[in-house]
Structures are given as C-alpha cells and as structure tokens.
Design a protein around this motif. Structure first.
Motif, PDB file in Angstrom:
ATOM      1  N   PHE A  45       0.841  -1.203   0.000  1.00  0.00           N
ATOM      2  CA  PHE A  45       0.000   0.000   0.000  1.00  0.00           C
ATOM      3  C   PHE A  45       0.870   1.245   0.000  1.00  0.00           C
ATOM      4  O   PHE A  45       1.779   1.388   0.816  1.00  0.00           O
ATOM      5  N   LEU A  46       0.543   2.166  -0.912  1.00  0.00           N
ATOM      6  CA  LEU A  46       1.248   3.450  -0.969  1.00  0.00           C
ATOM      7  C   LEU A  46       0.459   4.547  -0.263  1.00  0.00           C
ATOM      8  O   LEU A  46       0.936   5.147   0.693  1.00  0.00           O
ATOM      9  N   PHE A  47      -0.734   4.833  -0.758  1.00  0.00           N
ATOM     10  CA  PHE A  47      -1.603   5.835  -0.137  1.00  0.00           C
ATOM     11  C   PHE A  47      -3.010   5.727  -0.692  1.00  0.00           C
ATOM     12  O   PHE A  47      -3.255   5.049  -1.700  1.00  0.00           O
ATOM     13  N   GLU A  48      -3.919   6.403   0.002  1.00  0.00           N
ATOM     14  CA  GLU A  48      -5.333   6.400  -0.378  1.00  0.00           C
ATOM     15  C   GLU A  48      -5.868   7.821  -0.332  1.00  0.00           C
ATOM     16  O   GLU A  48      -5.526   8.605   0.565  1.00  0.00           O
ATOM     17  N   TYR A  49      -6.697   8.155  -1.318  1.00  0.00           N
ATOM     18  CA  TYR A  49      -7.315   9.473  -1.392  1.00  0.00           C
ATOM     19  C   TYR A  49      -8.827   9.326  -1.458  1.00  0.00           C
ATOM     20  O   TYR A  49      -9.356   8.385  -2.061  1.00  0.00           O
ATOM     21  N   PHE A  50      -9.483  10.267  -0.832  1.00  0.00           N
ATOM     22  CA  PHE A  50     -10.949  10.318  -0.864  1.00  0.00           C
ATOM     23  C   PHE A  50     -11.332  11.790  -0.881  1.00  0.00           C
ATOM     24  O   PHE A  50     -10.931  12.548   0.002  1.00  0.00           O
ATOM     25  N   SER A  51     -12.098  12.179  -1.881  1.00  0.00           N
ATOM     26  CA  SER A  51     -12.510  13.578  -2.016  1.00  0.00           C
ATOM     27  C   SER A  51     -11.331  14.527  -1.871  1.00  0.00           C
ATOM     28  O   SER A  51     -11.369  15.478  -1.084  1.00  0.00           O
ATOM     29  N   GLY A  58       1.215   4.564   3.302  1.00  0.00           N
ATOM     30  CA  GLY A  58       2.025   3.408   3.660  1.00  0.00           C
ATOM     31  C   GLY A  58       3.444   3.822   4.017  1.00  0.00           C
ATOM     32  O   GLY A  58       3.769   5.006   4.081  1.00  0.00           O
ATOM     33  N   ASN A  59       4.279   2.836   4.241  1.00  0.00           N
ATOM     34  CA  ASN A  59       5.655   3.081   4.673  1.00  0.00           C
ATOM     35  C   ASN A  59       6.593   3.265   3.494  1.00  0.00           C
ATOM     36  O   ASN A  59       7.467   2.433   3.238  1.00  0.00           O
ATOM     37  N   PHE A  60       6.420   4.337   2.800  1.00  0.00           N
ATOM     38  CA  PHE A  60       7.275   4.670   1.677  1.00  0.00           C
ATOM     39  C   PHE A  60       7.897   6.038   1.931  1.00  0.00           C
ATOM     40  O   PHE A  60       7.319   6.881   2.618  1.00  0.00           O
ATOM     41  N   PRO A  61       9.096   6.281   1.360  1.00  0.00           N
ATOM     42  CA  PRO A  61       9.748   7.574   1.589  1.00  0.00           C
ATOM     43  C   PRO A  61       8.973   8.719   0.955  1.00  0.00           C
ATOM     44  O   PRO A  61       8.096   8.525   0.116  1.00  0.00           O
ATOM     45  N   GLY A  62       9.329   9.922   1.356  1.00  0.00           N
ATOM     46  CA  GLY A  62       8.638  11.108   0.892  1.00  0.00           C
ATOM     47  C   GLY A  62       8.763  11.356  -0.598  1.00  0.00           C
ATOM     48  O   GLY A  62       8.044  12.203  -1.144  1.00  0.00           O
ATOM     49  N   ARG A  63       9.660  10.611  -1.260  1.00  0.00           N
ATOM     50  CA  ARG A  63       9.792  10.762  -2.719  1.00  0.00           C
ATOM     51  C   ARG A  63       8.501  10.323  -3.437  1.00  0.00           C
ATOM     52  O   ARG A  63       8.276  10.679  -4.582  1.00  0.00           O
TER      53      ARG A  63
END
Lengths: 113, 111
Positions: A45-51, A58-63
């Motif tokens: 999992f990287l990230f989730e967006y809603f509206s 998730g646990n990924f660097p700021g890049r």
C-alpha cells in the motif's frame, strides 16, 4: 461501465529522474488507492485518497507523493528515481473506504535504469 | 514475521481437480477478507469477499474464514485451465482501503 484506467502502461526512466502516473477511477468511485507490486515485496500500500484528501499512507519515503482532483482522477509522483523503484504501480478505486472492495487497473510498469 | 503468510507455490494440478489455497494471519483486528485473482500482466481482480467467519460460495469458488484460527481458504472446484493465475489473499483492519496482501500463490491447471 468503464474500469479503472491507468496511463502510461509502460515507461522507462533513468535514476534521478521523476515520473508521474495517472489514474482514472470507475465513474462514481471517490476512493482511489495506489499500490506498488514487486516480485520481492509483493503488493504494498502506498496511499489512499478520498474527495481530494489523503487519508492514509504506507511506509514509503517522501519521494512518493500523490494527489486527487475534484473529478476523482488521481496522480502519483515519484521523484529522484532509484533502481529499486522499478515495479508495477497499481491504482484501485472503490465506492467506500471501509471494506476493501477494490477494483484495480492494469497498472503502470516502471523500469528504472 | 509478515502479517499475512501465503505459500507462493507454484501449485500445479490437472483439470477438474479441487484446489485449496490458504493464508494465515497474525493481526486479530482484520475484519474483511478478500481473494483476488491476477493474470499475467494484468491488475488483480476481486474474486471473493467475506466479512465474518464461515463459508461463502460463488459458483465453483468457496471462501472460508476461521477467525479463531486466523486462517482463510479458497477452494476451487472443477478447476479449469482458465483458472491458471496468481491468487492473492488480502485483508483489512480499519478503513481507508489499506489492504494487506499475501505473497500470492501461482496456480497452473493443466489439461
């Protein structure tokens, strides 16, 4: 009903470059998630967006960053590419944000040389 | 130790066989359990979805969840060559669609 559309499907970049991937969710779906798939780590999992709001990361660097537009379309960006960023990047859309019923696109395959 | 453990296989069976795919997990907070199927060079496709312990059947597919043992299974009856794919278990504890996936089991059904 059209599915989740991801562009581009394939791309090759060199170390240090940046890349932007695009995702169009299923019509009516407001939640868009991004996942990275590699042979060694599997689906992560990287990230989730809603509206237009990022609600989980998730646990990924700021890049690794992303955004969602008012029409629910989403983009993710990876800056200063590293060889280890080579992966299949999958976008998934969902009606809600609780149950995990995700509908995935075919992915964008990124190769970093 | 990973939160979700799944034997990556590969698993090779003859056409018509019953296939059993399994995952174990360690996080008792997981509430929703899914099976995804992924063909080569495609995105995962949701196959089965369950919430509570018990069985759920859909055609040739049956999903089982045993929360007390932290164990989920997918059974495929009368397997077909078109079932050849990687099967991924996934589960979620809270909201925001953060799924935790197993490593995936590669299945080959030969005629």
């Amino acid at each position: 009903k059209a599915g989740v559309t991801q562009t581009p499907r394939y791309l090759i970049k060199t170390r240090g470059q940046q890349v932007t991937l695009s995702c169009s969710p299923i019509s009516g779906h407001r939640s868009v998630s991004w996942y990275q798939q590699t042979p060694g780590q599997g689906l992560q999992f990287l990230f989730e967006y809603f509206s237009e709001t990022q609600r989980n990361k998730g646990n990924f660097p700021g890049r690794f960053s992303g955004r969602q537009f008012s029409n629910s379309r989403s983009e993710m960006n990876v800056s200063t590419l590293e060889l280890g960023d080579s992966a299949l990047y999958l976008c998934a859309s969902s009606l809600d944000d609780l149950t995990g019923e995700l509908f995935f696109g075919e992915g964008s395959r990124l190769t970093v040389l | 130790q990973k939160e979700v453990e799944q034997d990556p296989g590969p698993l090779s069976v003859p056409e018509g066989a019953i296939v059993s795919l399994n995952c174990t997990y360690s996080n008792s907070a997981f509430q929703y359990f899914m099976w995804y199927r992924q063909y080569s060079r495609k995105g995962p496709e949701l196959l089965m979805y369950t919430y509570s312990s018990g069985n759920k059947e859909d055609g040739r597919f049956t999903a089982q969840v045993d929360k007390s043992s932290k164990y989920i299974s997918l059974f495929i009856r009368d397997s077909q060559p078109s079932d050849s794919a990687t099967y991924l278990c996934a589960m979620i504890a809270g909201g925001y669609n953060k799924l935790i996936f197993g490593a995936g089991t590669r299945l080959a059904v030969h005629p």
